[in-house]
Design an enzyme around this catalytic site. Structure first.
Site, PDB file in Angstrom:
ATOM      1  NE  ARG A 149      -2.887   0.452   3.359  1.00 48.25           N
ATOM      2  CZ  ARG A 149      -2.275   0.836   4.487  1.00 48.25           C
ATOM      3  NH1 ARG A 149      -1.720   2.034   4.578  1.00 48.25           N
ATOM      4  NH2 ARG A 149      -2.226   0.035   5.527  1.00 48.25           N
TER       5      ARG A 149
ATOM      6  CE1 TYR B  83     -17.347   9.643 -15.938  1.00 47.16           C
ATOM      7  CE2 TYR B  83     -16.238   9.868 -13.823  1.00 47.16           C
ATOM      8  CZ  TYR B  83     -16.968   9.111 -14.716  1.00 47.16           C
ATOM      9  OH  TYR B  83     -17.310   7.829 -14.396  1.00 47.16           O
TER      10      TYR B  83
ATOM     11  CG  ASP C 159      -9.960  14.598 -15.799  1.00 43.59           C
ATOM     12  OD1 ASP C 159      -9.244  13.979 -16.612  1.00 43.59           O
ATOM     13  OD2 ASP C 159     -10.940  14.088 -15.237  1.00 43.59           O
TER      14      ASP C 159
ATOM     15  CE  LYS D 123     -12.943   6.391 -19.311  1.00 40.28           C
ATOM     16  NZ  LYS D 123     -12.896   6.222 -17.888  1.00 40.28           N
TER      17      LYS D 123
HETATM   18  C1  LIG Z   1     -12.560  12.785 -17.951  1.00 38.04           C
HETATM   19  C2  LIG Z   1     -12.718  11.659 -16.969  1.00 38.04           C
HETATM   20  N1  LIG Z   1     -12.175  11.782 -15.754  1.00 38.04           N
HETATM   21  C3  LIG Z   1     -12.294  10.796 -14.845  1.00 38.04           C
HETATM   22  C4  LIG Z   1     -13.000   9.632 -15.102  1.00 38.04           C
HETATM   23  C5  LIG Z   1     -13.132   8.575 -14.039  1.00 38.04           C
HETATM   24  O1  LIG Z   1     -12.263   7.526 -14.273  1.00 38.04           O
HETATM   25  P1  LIG Z   1     -12.524   6.001 -13.840  1.00 38.04           P
HETATM   26  O2  LIG Z   1     -13.720   5.544 -14.576  1.00 38.04           O
HETATM   27  O3  LIG Z   1     -11.254   5.328 -14.221  1.00 38.04           O
HETATM   28  O4  LIG Z   1     -12.758   5.996 -12.367  1.00 38.04           O
HETATM   29  C6  LIG Z   1     -13.571   9.467 -16.363  1.00 38.04           C
HETATM   30  C7  LIG Z   1     -14.316   8.236 -16.669  1.00 38.04           C
HETATM   31  O5  LIG Z   1     -15.040   8.141 -17.638  1.00 38.04           O
HETATM   32  C8  LIG Z   1     -13.428  10.504 -17.318  1.00 38.04           C
HETATM   33  O6  LIG Z   1     -13.979  10.408 -18.552  1.00 38.04           O
END
Ligand SMILES: Cc1ncc(COP(=O)(O)O)c(C=O)c1O
Length: 386
Positions: free
Chosen positions: A55, A107, A179, A204
């Site tokens: 961890r 998101y 992000d 992604k």
């Molecule tokens: C722009 C963006 N940020 C964060 C996330 C969250 O990621 P995760 O699904 O890996 O938890 C997503 C998921 O679709 C996303 O499109």
């Protein structure tokens, strides 16, 4: 070195102990500290004594975290069990009573996190329709600590000027968080443009094969890194060694995948823009002049994600039911083309009236272009739209 080279040669291209080209998977929870464990209070030498419990740190995770930091141009990287765990850690460095500024178009999971979990923790936030230096300055309160943006945004691919927004945030002593999931460090490096923290859903494009959930945080300074590490080690939403290996493996092919997927996305955007059943297309290369100009200044390509609105809701539903090549699914950034329906998937957490106000309509579909042949996709999409 150029980014394409750094994707392959990032300090962990050869295992120092064995010469292995593949990143070794240290599938272990704990580490034999050896007979000298009593010297714990002194800094451990590199190698065996560096790790005590997975961890707190793991060599396979370290390889991924080092690569991520290098690619984003930060001082340290941290790998989490999902993108949302990474975002929770980045927001978790603030305290009850603090206030942060976000964009409205983010998101859906980030929206949910802010409006449920962090709301209970009394982290206040203001969501702006458009994030720019003026709107940031107008939203600042005495307790404001950070600005959190996503550009291009999800799902409407709205562009925020990173440099201008981060400069306005810095002037006011705020931390900027970006992000960078849609662009990846290959196309956009927010830390070089003034951001303090970059977050990713590595599920992604970084992972790239729709086979792993992962999140990354990279910080500009070691001081901020220590605050993120306290969240990572303290909350424990770490990425397991095998999943770290999968993301490291994905990163090696990011350039060829992104180059090809972006090319296909650009063709699909043109195709949708000309289609009689399509009302609007959202893609940085087709954005209005100002947005396009900003995006081209701060990123090296429009990316492989676009959204479009059909003329009727029925057409959108039919498209999702009839396409044979795009999976009607959540997520993006994989080798297979995905057609998402934001109102029922990524943005279902946003109440319907709020979604409508934001322009996340029932006729909106988000496409993540995969590695299929673009001609086949266009033929399939044309049939599905008709
Ligand atoms: C722009 C963006 N940020 C964060 C996330 C969250 O990621 P995760 O699904 O890996 O938890 C997503 C998921 O679709 C996303 O499109």
């Amino acid at each position: 070195m150029k980014l394409g080279t750094l994707l392959i040669h990032n300090g962990y291209d050869t295992d120092a102990a064995t010469g292995a080209l593949g990143t070794p998977v240290y599938q272990t929870s704990t580490f034999d500290r050896g007979p000298d464990f009593r010297k714990d209070e002194t800094p451990p030498p590199a190698g065996r004594m560096e790790y005590d419990y997975s961890r707190s740190g793991n060599p396979t995770r370290k390889a991924l975290e080092t690569a991520a930091a290098l690619l984003e141009g930060g001082s340290s990287g941290y790998a989490f069990s999902s993108g949302i765990a990474a975002i929770a850690a980045a927001l978790g460095i603030f305290s009850a009573g603090d206030h942060i500024i976000t964009a409205e178009d983010i998101y859906g999971g980030s929206y949910r996190l802010l409006n449920t979990y962090f709301k209970r923790w009394k982290l206040e936030h203001t969501a702006l329709n458009e994030v720019n230096p003026d709107t940031i300055r107008a939203a600042i309160r005495p307790n404001t600590k950070a600005v959190f943006i996503e550009t291009p945004s999800n799902p409407l691919l709205k562009i925020t000027d990173i440099q201008a927004s981060c400069a306005a945030a810095r002037e006011a002593g705020l931390i900027s968080i970006v992000d960078n999931t849609f662009m990846t460090p290959l196309l956009q490096r927010p830390l070089e443009q003034g951001a303090d923290i970059v977050v990713h859903s590595a599920t992604k494009f970084l992972g790239g094969h729709s086979d792993v959930l992962a999140g990354i945080v990279v910080t500009k300074t070691r001081e901020l890194g220590a605050r993120i590490y306290a969240m990572q080690n303290g909350l424990g939403a770490v990425l397991g060694p095998w999943d770290c290996f999968l993301v490291s493996r994905g990163i090696k092919t990011l350039k060829v995948r992104m180059d090809a997927q972006q090319k296909t996305a650009a063709r699909l955007a043109e195709f949708f823009a000309r289609h009689k059943n399509v009302d609007a297309v959202y893609y940085p290369a087709l954005a209005d002049r100002l947005q396009k100009e900003i995006h081209e200044r701060q990123a090296e390509g429009p990316g492989a994600v676009l959204s479009f609105k059909t003329k009727t809701v029925e057409q959108a539903r039919n498209f999702l039911g009839r396409t044979k090549l795009a999976a009607p699914a959540v997520s993006l950034g994989g080798v297979e083309t995905i057609a998402s329906y934001p109102v029922k998937m990524s943005h279902a957490a946003i109440p319907a009236p709020e979604r409508e106000r934001l322009g996340i309509a029932d006729s909106l579909i988000r496409i993540s272009a995969g590695l299929e042949d673009a001609d086949d996709l266009i033929e399939d999409f044309d049939a599905a739209l008709r």
